[in-house]
Design a protein around this motif. Structure first.
Motif, PDB file in Angstrom:
ATOM      1  N   GLN A 201      -1.227   5.258  12.353  1.00  0.00           N
ATOM      2  CA  GLN A 201      -1.437   5.834  10.953  1.00  0.00           C
ATOM      3  C   GLN A 201      -1.358   4.860   9.894  1.00  0.00           C
ATOM      4  OE1 GLN A 201       0.586   9.405  10.063  1.00  0.00           O
ATOM      5  NE2 GLN A 201      -1.038  10.989  11.636  1.00  0.00           N
ATOM      6  N   ASP A 202      -0.145   4.004   9.975  1.00  0.00           N
ATOM      7  CA  ASP A 202       0.044   2.810   9.083  1.00  0.00           C
ATOM      8  C   ASP A 202      -0.592   1.817   9.835  1.00  0.00           C
ATOM      9  OD1 ASP A 202       0.954   0.767   7.629  1.00  0.00           O
ATOM     10  OD2 ASP A 202       3.077   1.643   7.337  1.00  0.00           O
ATOM     11  N   LEU A 203      -1.630   1.219   9.320  1.00  0.00           N
ATOM     12  CA  LEU A 203      -2.413   0.148  10.067  1.00  0.00           C
ATOM     13  C   LEU A 203      -1.486  -1.204   9.834  1.00  0.00           C
ATOM     14  CD1 LEU A 203      -6.019   0.912   9.057  1.00  0.00           C
ATOM     15  CD2 LEU A 203      -4.888   1.448  11.150  1.00  0.00           C
ATOM     16  N   ALA A 204      -0.664  -1.207   8.957  1.00  0.00           N
ATOM     17  CA  ALA A 204       0.229  -2.753   8.842  1.00  0.00           C
ATOM     18  C   ALA A 204       1.188  -2.976   9.678  1.00  0.00           C
ATOM     19  CB  ALA A 204       0.663  -2.648   7.415  1.00  0.00           C
ATOM     20  N   LYS A 205       1.494  -1.695  10.556  1.00  0.00           N
ATOM     21  CA  LYS A 205       2.585  -1.828  11.488  1.00  0.00           C
ATOM     22  C   LYS A 205       2.745  -0.746  12.526  1.00  0.00           C
ATOM     23  CE  LYS A 205       5.676   0.346   7.935  1.00  0.00           C
ATOM     24  NZ  LYS A 205       6.584   0.430   7.049  1.00  0.00           N
ATOM     25  N   ILE A 206       3.476  -0.980  13.648  1.00  0.00           N
ATOM     26  CA  ILE A 206       3.487  -0.029  14.736  1.00  0.00           C
ATOM     27  C   ILE A 206       4.990   0.392  15.022  1.00  0.00           C
ATOM     28  CG2 ILE A 206       1.231  -1.058  15.841  1.00  0.00           C
ATOM     29  CD1 ILE A 206       3.163  -2.440  17.920  1.00  0.00           C
ATOM     30  N   ASN A 207       5.250   1.433  15.723  1.00  0.00           N
ATOM     31  CA  ASN A 207       6.164   2.013  16.026  1.00  0.00           C
ATOM     32  C   ASN A 207       6.629   1.128  17.452  1.00  0.00           C
ATOM     33  OD1 ASN A 207       8.284   3.342  17.673  1.00  0.00           O
ATOM     34  ND2 ASN A 207       7.943   5.221  16.414  1.00  0.00           N
ATOM     35  N   PHE A 208       7.440   0.275  17.223  1.00  0.00           N
ATOM     36  CA  PHE A 208       7.637  -0.952  18.274  1.00  0.00           C
ATOM     37  C   PHE A 208       8.287  -0.242  19.507  1.00  0.00           C
ATOM     38  CE2 PHE A 208       9.145  -5.087  20.021  1.00  0.00           C
ATOM     39  CZ  PHE A 208       7.890  -5.549  20.139  1.00  0.00           C
ATOM     40  N   GLY A 209       9.189   0.854  19.578  1.00  0.00           N
ATOM     41  CA  GLY A 209       9.737   1.534  20.591  1.00  0.00           C
ATOM     42  C   GLY A 209       8.555   2.228  21.472  1.00  0.00           C
ATOM     43  N   GLU A 210       7.735   2.466  21.019  1.00  0.00           N
ATOM     44  CA  GLU A 210       6.632   3.141  21.732  1.00  0.00           C
ATOM     45  C   GLU A 210       5.741   2.272  22.363  1.00  0.00           C
ATOM     46  OE1 GLU A 210       2.377   5.225  20.457  1.00  0.00           O
ATOM     47  OE2 GLU A 210       4.108   6.093  19.652  1.00  0.00           O
ATOM     48  N   TYR A 211       5.600   1.121  21.796  1.00  0.00           N
ATOM     49  CA  TYR A 211       4.962  -0.034  22.401  1.00  0.00           C
ATOM     50  C   TYR A 211       5.585  -0.533  23.615  1.00  0.00           C
ATOM     51  CZ  TYR A 211       3.334  -4.782  23.189  1.00  0.00           C
ATOM     52  OH  TYR A 211       2.918  -6.060  23.590  1.00  0.00           O
ATOM     53  N   ILE A 212       6.903  -0.932  23.476  1.00  0.00           N
ATOM     54  CA  ILE A 212       7.744  -1.357  24.608  1.00  0.00           C
ATOM     55  C   ILE A 212       7.777  -0.602  25.762  1.00  0.00           C
ATOM     56  CG2 ILE A 212      10.241  -1.878  25.419  1.00  0.00           C
ATOM     57  CD1 ILE A 212      10.775  -2.931  22.235  1.00  0.00           C
ATOM     58  N   ARG A 213       7.641   0.842  25.592  1.00  0.00           N
ATOM     59  CA  ARG A 213       7.518   1.494  26.875  1.00  0.00           C
ATOM     60  C   ARG A 213       6.414   1.494  27.655  1.00  0.00           C
ATOM     61  NH1 ARG A 213      10.144   4.624  22.755  1.00  0.00           N
ATOM     62  NH2 ARG A 213      12.320   5.220  23.328  1.00  0.00           N
ATOM     63  N   ASP A 214       5.213   1.354  26.604  1.00  0.00           N
ATOM     64  CA  ASP A 214       3.903   1.085  27.487  1.00  0.00           C
ATOM     65  C   ASP A 214       3.727  -0.363  27.900  1.00  0.00           C
ATOM     66  OD1 ASP A 214       3.106   3.619  26.559  1.00  0.00           O
ATOM     67  OD2 ASP A 214       1.886   2.986  24.970  1.00  0.00           O
ATOM     68  N   LEU A 215       4.378  -1.367  27.232  1.00  0.00           N
ATOM     69  CA  LEU A 215       4.223  -2.475  27.767  1.00  0.00           C
ATOM     70  C   LEU A 215       5.176  -2.836  29.186  1.00  0.00           C
ATOM     71  CD1 LEU A 215       3.987  -5.739  27.539  1.00  0.00           C
ATOM     72  CD2 LEU A 215       5.922  -5.832  26.109  1.00  0.00           C
ATOM     73  N   VAL A 216       6.265  -2.358  29.174  1.00  0.00           N
ATOM     74  CA  VAL A 216       6.982  -2.207  30.590  1.00  0.00           C
ATOM     75  C   VAL A 216       6.489  -1.494  31.317  1.00  0.00           C
ATOM     76  CG1 VAL A 216       9.303  -1.999  31.425  1.00  0.00           C
ATOM     77  CG2 VAL A 216       9.249  -2.783  29.097  1.00  0.00           C
ATOM     78  N   ALA A 217       6.005  -0.264  31.109  1.00  0.00           N
ATOM     79  CA  ALA A 217       5.265   0.338  32.221  1.00  0.00           C
ATOM     80  C   ALA A 217       4.219  -0.373  32.869  1.00  0.00           C
ATOM     81  CB  ALA A 217       4.623   1.496  31.659  1.00  0.00           C
ATOM     82  N   SER A 218       3.294  -1.340  32.019  1.00  0.00           N
ATOM     83  CA  SER A 218       2.291  -1.877  32.583  1.00  0.00           C
ATOM     84  C   SER A 218       2.916  -3.109  33.534  1.00  0.00           C
ATOM     85  CB  SER A 218       1.418  -2.520  31.524  1.00  0.00           C
ATOM     86  OG  SER A 218       2.129  -3.426  30.581  1.00  0.00           O
ATOM     87  N   LEU A 219       3.861  -3.605  33.191  1.00  0.00           N
ATOM     88  CA  LEU A 219       4.636  -4.809  33.968  1.00  0.00           C
ATOM     89  C   LEU A 219       5.020  -4.185  35.337  1.00  0.00           C
ATOM     90  CD1 LEU A 219       6.687  -6.900  30.998  1.00  0.00           C
ATOM     91  CD2 LEU A 219       4.591  -7.560  32.254  1.00  0.00           C
ATOM     92  N   PHE A 220       5.831  -3.151  35.454  1.00  0.00           N
ATOM     93  CA  PHE A 220       6.154  -2.723  36.521  1.00  0.00           C
ATOM     94  C   PHE A 220       4.841  -2.312  37.341  1.00  0.00           C
ATOM     95  CE2 PHE A 220      10.362  -2.429  34.816  1.00  0.00           C
ATOM     96  CZ  PHE A 220      11.203  -1.816  35.754  1.00  0.00           C
ATOM     97  N   ALA A 221       4.005  -1.832  36.899  1.00  0.00           N
ATOM     98  CA  ALA A 221       2.504  -1.420  37.447  1.00  0.00           C
ATOM     99  C   ALA A 221       2.205  -2.822  38.196  1.00  0.00           C
ATOM    100  CB  ALA A 221       1.533  -0.678  36.883  1.00  0.00           C
ATOM    101  N   ALA A 222       1.981  -3.821  37.375  1.00  0.00           N
ATOM    102  CA  ALA A 222       1.587  -5.215  37.746  1.00  0.00           C
ATOM    103  C   ALA A 222       2.177  -5.833  38.672  1.00  0.00           C
ATOM    104  CB  ALA A 222       1.473  -6.185  36.399  1.00  0.00           C
ATOM    105  N   TYR A 223       3.586  -5.325  38.914  1.00  0.00           N
ATOM    106  CA  TYR A 223       4.490  -6.417  39.832  1.00  0.00           C
ATOM    107  C   TYR A 223       4.728  -5.207  41.180  1.00  0.00           C
ATOM    108  CZ  TYR A 223       5.219 -10.264  36.781  1.00  0.00           C
ATOM    109  OH  TYR A 223       5.262 -11.435  36.233  1.00  0.00           O
ATOM    110  N   GLU A 224       4.150  -4.037  40.998  1.00  0.00           N
ATOM    111  CA  GLU A 224       4.254  -3.096  41.913  1.00  0.00           C
ATOM    112  C   GLU A 224       5.649  -2.943  42.403  1.00  0.00           C
ATOM    113  OE1 GLU A 224       1.912  -4.989  45.193  1.00  0.00           O
ATOM    114  OE2 GLU A 224       0.167  -4.338  44.207  1.00  0.00           O
ATOM    115  N   VAL A 225       6.377  -2.491  41.225  1.00  0.00           N
ATOM    116  CA  VAL A 225       7.831  -2.222  41.279  1.00  0.00           C
ATOM    117  C   VAL A 225       8.100  -0.961  41.977  1.00  0.00           C
ATOM    118  CG1 VAL A 225       9.918  -2.080  40.034  1.00  0.00           C
ATOM    119  CG2 VAL A 225       8.364  -3.637  39.471  1.00  0.00           C
ATOM    120  N   ASN A 226       9.163  -0.950  42.908  1.00  0.00           N
ATOM    121  CA  ASN A 226       9.503   0.423  43.469  1.00  0.00           C
ATOM    122  C   ASN A 226      10.681   0.755  42.487  1.00  0.00           C
ATOM    123  OD1 ASN A 226      10.661   2.520  45.009  1.00  0.00           O
ATOM    124  ND2 ASN A 226      11.262   1.415  46.543  1.00  0.00           N
TER     125      ASN A 226
END
Length: 342
Positions: A201-226
């Motif tokens: 909603q605020d185009l100047a900045k993002i909720n970084f906590g929400e971003y980190i969760r999505d980022l790490v989830a994509s890394l776990f998927a990319a490295y096929e982590v158990n």
């Protein structure tokens, strides 16, 4: 005529605001010159009319409501902003303050009305309202444009990532393939920042906590982590919102550190935990801690002297943030980055 009455009439007629005596039925009994100037009527012409005759229909209901209340002795006086029709059919905005004079018996005698011309004030308010509406329209236009820019940048980064993915199909060397995929992941990390900004909603900045969760989830998927083997703990201060210039270097640092942990900290068969902590203090200082309880670092480890693109990026991006780095690697790896949010 008594001297006191002469003084009253002189004051009445020379007042800087319109003053009138109004009968109970609404007819004008006595008016001063200022009121005549406001409305464009002569005293004789006004005295042939009632205040109801020259009040704008949209304002009359509220005016009569107060009129009845003051007659019923429910209120001692009232003030209202309303519109009068002038003799030339133009409209003038006025502020009318009304009080009731009564006989000694308590019976209503007549009203005293003080009428102030507020047309200039109303015009200024209209101009301000128009200006504010123009500003809002301009802001909305810029917001739509900014969203479109974020969306297009995200799409372009995803196109680049897809091209790298297609190109990787022709790479035979395993090491080159790893480099290609790492570059692809970095680009996807930046694309995710633009996607979050687009959705924010605020185009100047993002909720970084929400971003980190999505980022790490994509890394776990990319490295096929158990996920049963490697646990993830994320502790993020919800007050941390980052702009584009800070979010991208921060996201790439986290990307490199988590990737390193996934690749090197837990050899086959070893379980463990990766933790990410991010907080902001009252001085606007950000502290980022990325750690794991893996095999740790060599005793002679010096990330500034290692020929690794990932650690070179961490160093360069930390400098970009004017941050201070501390690394502990004897029992697992713990990376500290502190920088001031500007």
């Amino acid at each position: 005529m008594r001297e006191s009455e002469q003084r009253f009439r002189a004051t009445f007629h020379q007042a800087a605001v319109g003053i009138a005596h109004v009968a109970i039925d609404g007819s004008w009994l006595l008016v001063n010159q200022r009121l005549c100037n406001i409305l464009g009527y002569t005293p004789e012409e006004l005295q042939l009319l009632t205040f109801q005759d020259i009040t704008h229909p949209d304002d009359l209901k509220a005016d009569l409501k107060y009129f009845d209340q003051i007659l019923a002795d429910n209120i001692p006086t009232y003030s209202i902003e309303k519109r009068y029709f002038c003799k030339d059919s133009s409209i003038v905005w006025v502020n009318v303050t009304v009080s009731l004079m009564r006989e000694l018996s308590g019976e209503p005698k007549y009203f005293i009305s003080v009428i102030e011309d507020i047309s200039e004030r109303q015009a200024a308010l209209r101009d301000r309202q128009q200006w504010e509406e123009q500003i809002q329209a301009s802001l909305l236009e810029k917001e739509v444009l900014l969203k479109e820019i974020y969306h297009r940048v995200k799409n372009n980064l995803q196109v680049i990532s897809s091209l790298l993915n297609l190109q990787s199909a022709y790479i035979k060397d395993e090491q080159d393939l790893i480099i290609f995929r790492q570059s692809q992941q970095r680009i996807e990390s930046m694309a995710l920042v633009h996607e979050k900004l687009y959705q924010s909603q605020d185009l100047a900045k993002i909720n970084f906590g929400e971003y980190i969760r999505d980022l790490v989830a994509s890394l776990f998927a990319a490295y096929e982590v158990n996920e049963d083997a490697i646990a993830l703990i994320i502790n993020i201060d919800d007050r941390v919102f980052l702009g584009l210039d800070t979010a991208i270097p921060c996201s790439l640092i986290i990307h490199e550190l988590v990737s390193n942990s996934l690749k090197y900290a837990f050899p086959t068969g070893r379980n463990g935990t990766i933790s990410i902590n991010l907080k902001k203090d009252h001085k606007n200082q950000i502290t980022l801690v990325v750690s794991d309880d893996g095999i740790g670092l060599p005793s002679n480890f010096d990330f500034k002297n290692i020929a690794s693109l990932g650690w070179l990026l961490v160093d360069a991006l930390s400098n970009q943030l004017s941050g201070n780095i501390k690394i502990q690697g004897d029992m697992g790896v713990e990376f500290h980055l502190t920088f001031t949010l500007i």
